[in-house]
Design an enzyme around this catalytic site. Structure first.
Site, PDB file in Angstrom:
ATOM      1  N   ASP A  31       0.807  -1.221   0.000  1.00  0.00           N
ATOM      2  CA  ASP A  31       0.000   0.000   0.000  1.00  0.00           C
ATOM      3  C   ASP A  31       0.847   1.282   0.000  1.00  0.00           C
ATOM      4  O   ASP A  31       1.558   1.559   0.969  1.00  0.00           O
ATOM      5  CB  ASP A  31      -0.916   0.041   1.234  1.00  0.00           C
ATOM      6  CG  ASP A  31      -1.701  -1.247   1.451  1.00  0.00           C
ATOM      7  OD1 ASP A  31      -1.254  -2.323   0.990  1.00  0.00           O
ATOM      8  OD2 ASP A  31      -2.757  -1.185   2.110  1.00  0.00           O
ATOM      9  N   GLU A  73      -4.384   1.754  -2.417  1.00  0.00           N
ATOM     10  CA  GLU A  73      -5.621   2.163  -1.728  1.00  0.00           C
ATOM     11  C   GLU A  73      -5.458   3.357  -0.798  1.00  0.00           C
ATOM     12  O   GLU A  73      -6.452   3.957  -0.410  1.00  0.00           O
ATOM     13  CB  GLU A  73      -6.220   0.977  -0.958  1.00  0.00           C
ATOM     14  CG  GLU A  73      -5.420   0.600   0.266  1.00  0.00           C
ATOM     15  CD  GLU A  73      -6.253   0.023   1.398  1.00  0.00           C
ATOM     16  OE1 GLU A  73      -7.455  -0.151   1.230  1.00  0.00           O
ATOM     17  OE2 GLU A  73      -5.669  -0.217   2.464  1.00  0.00           O
ATOM     18  N   ASN A  74      -4.211   3.694  -0.420  1.00  0.00           N
ATOM     19  CA  ASN A  74      -3.999   4.817   0.507  1.00  0.00           C
ATOM     20  C   ASN A  74      -3.172   5.940  -0.120  1.00  0.00           C
ATOM     21  O   ASN A  74      -2.588   6.772   0.577  1.00  0.00           O
ATOM     22  CB  ASN A  74      -3.282   4.339   1.770  1.00  0.00           C
ATOM     23  CG  ASN A  74      -3.952   3.159   2.426  1.00  0.00           C
ATOM     24  OD1 ASN A  74      -3.439   2.036   2.344  1.00  0.00           O
ATOM     25  ND2 ASN A  74      -5.100   3.376   3.036  1.00  0.00           N
ATOM     26  N   ASN A  94     -10.096  -1.878   1.175  1.00  0.00           N
ATOM     27  CA  ASN A  94     -11.266  -1.283   1.809  1.00  0.00           C
ATOM     28  C   ASN A  94     -11.362   0.228   1.585  1.00  0.00           C
ATOM     29  O   ASN A  94     -12.428   0.813   1.715  1.00  0.00           O
ATOM     30  CB  ASN A  94     -11.272  -1.587   3.309  1.00  0.00           C
ATOM     31  CG  ASN A  94      -9.981  -1.199   3.999  1.00  0.00           C
ATOM     32  OD1 ASN A  94      -8.904  -1.617   3.598  1.00  0.00           O
ATOM     33  ND2 ASN A  94     -10.089  -0.400   5.042  1.00  0.00           N
ATOM     34  N   HIS A  95     -10.234   0.879   1.246  1.00  0.00           N
ATOM     35  CA  HIS A  95     -10.264   2.329   1.015  1.00  0.00           C
ATOM     36  C   HIS A  95     -10.512   2.699  -0.448  1.00  0.00           C
ATOM     37  O   HIS A  95     -10.363   3.876  -0.816  1.00  0.00           O
ATOM     38  CB  HIS A  95      -8.955   2.971   1.485  1.00  0.00           C
ATOM     39  CG  HIS A  95      -8.831   3.024   2.980  1.00  0.00           C
ATOM     40  ND1 HIS A  95      -9.621   3.821   3.767  1.00  0.00           N
ATOM     41  CD2 HIS A  95      -8.016   2.347   3.833  1.00  0.00           C
ATOM     42  CE1 HIS A  95      -9.301   3.652   5.046  1.00  0.00           C
ATOM     43  NE2 HIS A  95      -8.334   2.752   5.108  1.00  0.00           N
ATOM     44  N   HIS A 136      -6.429  -8.705   0.628  1.00  0.00           N
ATOM     45  CA  HIS A 136      -6.414  -7.502   1.461  1.00  0.00           C
ATOM     46  C   HIS A 136      -7.189  -7.783   2.737  1.00  0.00           C
ATOM     47  O   HIS A 136      -8.428  -7.813   2.741  1.00  0.00           O
ATOM     48  CB  HIS A 136      -7.046  -6.356   0.672  1.00  0.00           C
ATOM     49  CG  HIS A 136      -6.769  -5.020   1.267  1.00  0.00           C
ATOM     50  ND1 HIS A 136      -5.601  -4.339   1.064  1.00  0.00           N
ATOM     51  CD2 HIS A 136      -7.511  -4.238   2.086  1.00  0.00           C
ATOM     52  CE1 HIS A 136      -5.630  -3.192   1.704  1.00  0.00           C
ATOM     53  NE2 HIS A 136      -6.784  -3.104   2.346  1.00  0.00           N
ATOM     54  N   HIS A 194      -2.852  -4.507   3.555  1.00  0.00           N
ATOM     55  CA  HIS A 194      -3.768  -3.832   4.491  1.00  0.00           C
ATOM     56  C   HIS A 194      -3.155  -3.548   5.861  1.00  0.00           C
ATOM     57  O   HIS A 194      -3.477  -2.520   6.443  1.00  0.00           O
ATOM     58  CB  HIS A 194      -5.074  -4.609   4.690  1.00  0.00           C
ATOM     59  CG  HIS A 194      -6.007  -3.986   5.690  1.00  0.00           C
ATOM     60  ND1 HIS A 194      -6.679  -2.808   5.442  1.00  0.00           N
ATOM     61  CD2 HIS A 194      -6.369  -4.351   6.949  1.00  0.00           C
ATOM     62  CE1 HIS A 194      -7.417  -2.494   6.515  1.00  0.00           C
ATOM     63  NE2 HIS A 194      -7.238  -3.409   7.431  1.00  0.00           N
ATOM     64  N   HIS A 201      -0.070  -2.852   6.581  1.00  0.00           N
ATOM     65  CA  HIS A 201       0.977  -1.835   6.428  1.00  0.00           C
ATOM     66  C   HIS A 201       2.267  -2.171   7.176  1.00  0.00           C
ATOM     67  O   HIS A 201       3.090  -1.283   7.409  1.00  0.00           O
ATOM     68  CB  HIS A 201       0.472  -0.452   6.870  1.00  0.00           C
ATOM     69  CG  HIS A 201      -0.573   0.123   5.954  1.00  0.00           C
ATOM     70  ND1 HIS A 201      -0.869   1.467   5.900  1.00  0.00           N
ATOM     71  CD2 HIS A 201      -1.388  -0.457   5.043  1.00  0.00           C
ATOM     72  CE1 HIS A 201      -1.826   1.685   5.014  1.00  0.00           C
ATOM     73  NE2 HIS A 201      -2.163   0.518   4.474  1.00  0.00           N
TER      74      HIS A 201
HETATM   75 FE   LIG Z   1      -3.816   0.117   3.237  1.00  0.00          FE
HETATM   76 FE   LIG Z   2      -6.800  -1.546   3.751  1.00  0.00          FE
END
Ligand SMILES: [Fe+2]
Ligand SMILES: [Fe+2]
Length: 274
Positions: A8, A39-40, A67-68, A154, A179, A181
């Site tokens: 990520d 995603e981030n 999820n983001h 994820h 996810h 990190h």
């Molecule tokens: Fe993430």
């Molecule tokens: Fe995530």
């Protein structure tokens, strides 16, 4: 086939570190295929179309999410326009975008990439991730329509990640978790030949809480009261990921090793690509 996965990207620091280093990595390591989780990438929350296209321009073949994925609302629109953009496959039918795709690597191999989200401690209402994987593998099996199969799983729980790895062992080239990190040290080749790592880690500032400036999350742990917004930490970013050597003959993993480049964590490159 040489495949690199990067975890990520968090905020400007994370994405700019990937954009500046990835072109050199692709040429120096002679990478055939690159996947980056984005995603981030936009201020820690979601990914804009500009950031997506810049990541592809830097050398990524596919950008996965999690999820983001919809935090930047424009993703709901551009997801359908970009073949190289993946959102989790086990969202309900009718969700914009797609969760898997078949891509051609630089060496000509057909690479199936799927993004799937776990449910434990996350989103229990999602479709069953194991059934989603089964359907994807059924439609495009390794050794038939695909020369390599990669899952970005994820998820929060390492138990669910490990069981997912075992579930597709021998039917996928590589399963990598995202996810959390934080890079894990359990990279290995499972009994059936699938490369596996519970989490690739993030591309971002590790002097932080998950890539975000540590003051606000620490304040919330101490007081249970929000004081401000979560902002990406602004220090030098470390790129974290994993390299996998995939057999051109079987599509299974032959070698796997982490990749870490940057300021804070001990640097390492897959020695088999030296
Ligand atoms: Fe993430
Ligand atoms: Fe995530």
């Amino acid at each position: 086939m040489r495949l690199l996965f990067l975890g990520d990207m968090v905020g400007r620091g994370g994405r700019e570190a990937v954009w500046s280093r990835l072109p050199g990595l692709v040429s120096d390591l002679k990478l055939d295929f690159v996947i980056v989780n984005g995603e981030n990438a936009a201020g820690g929350f979601g990914i804009t179309e500009d950031i997506f296209t810049s990541t592809i321009a830097a050398g990524a073949d596919v950008v996965t999410t999690g999820n983001h994925v919809w935090d930047q609302r424009e993703a709901l629109v551009y997801a359908d326009r970009h073949d190289q953009f993946l959102r989790p496959a086990n969202y309900p039918a009718g969700t914009p975008g797609k969760g898997s795709g078949l891509y051609i690597a630089r060496n000509g191999a057909r690479v199936l990439v799927a993004n799937i989200m776990g449910r434990v401690f996350m989103h229990p209402e999602l479709d069953d991730p194991f059934k989603a994987a089964e359907a994807i593998l059924h439609a495009c099996p390794l050794g038939e329509q695909a020369d390599a199969v990669v899952f970005d799983f994820h998820a929060e729980a390492t138990s669910e990640k490990q069981c997912f790895g075992h579930f597709v062992d021998g039917r996928a080239s590589f399963v990598v978790g995202t996810h959390t990190h934080v890079p894990t040290a359990d990279h290995q080749i499972l009994n059936g030949g699938t490369g596996y790592m519970s989490d690739a880690g993030m591309c971002g500032d590790y002097d932080s809480s998950l890539g975000m400036d540590k003051e606000e999350p620490l304040h919330r742990f101490l007081t249970k009261v929000p004081r401000g917004r979560f902002e990406p930490a602004g220090g030098p970013a470390t790129i974290c990921g994993v390299g996998v050597e995939i057999s051109d003959r079987t599509g299974l993993a032959e070698k796997i090793a982490p990749l870490r480049i940057g300021a804070r964590l001990q640097e390492t490159l897959p020695e088999f690509w030296a």
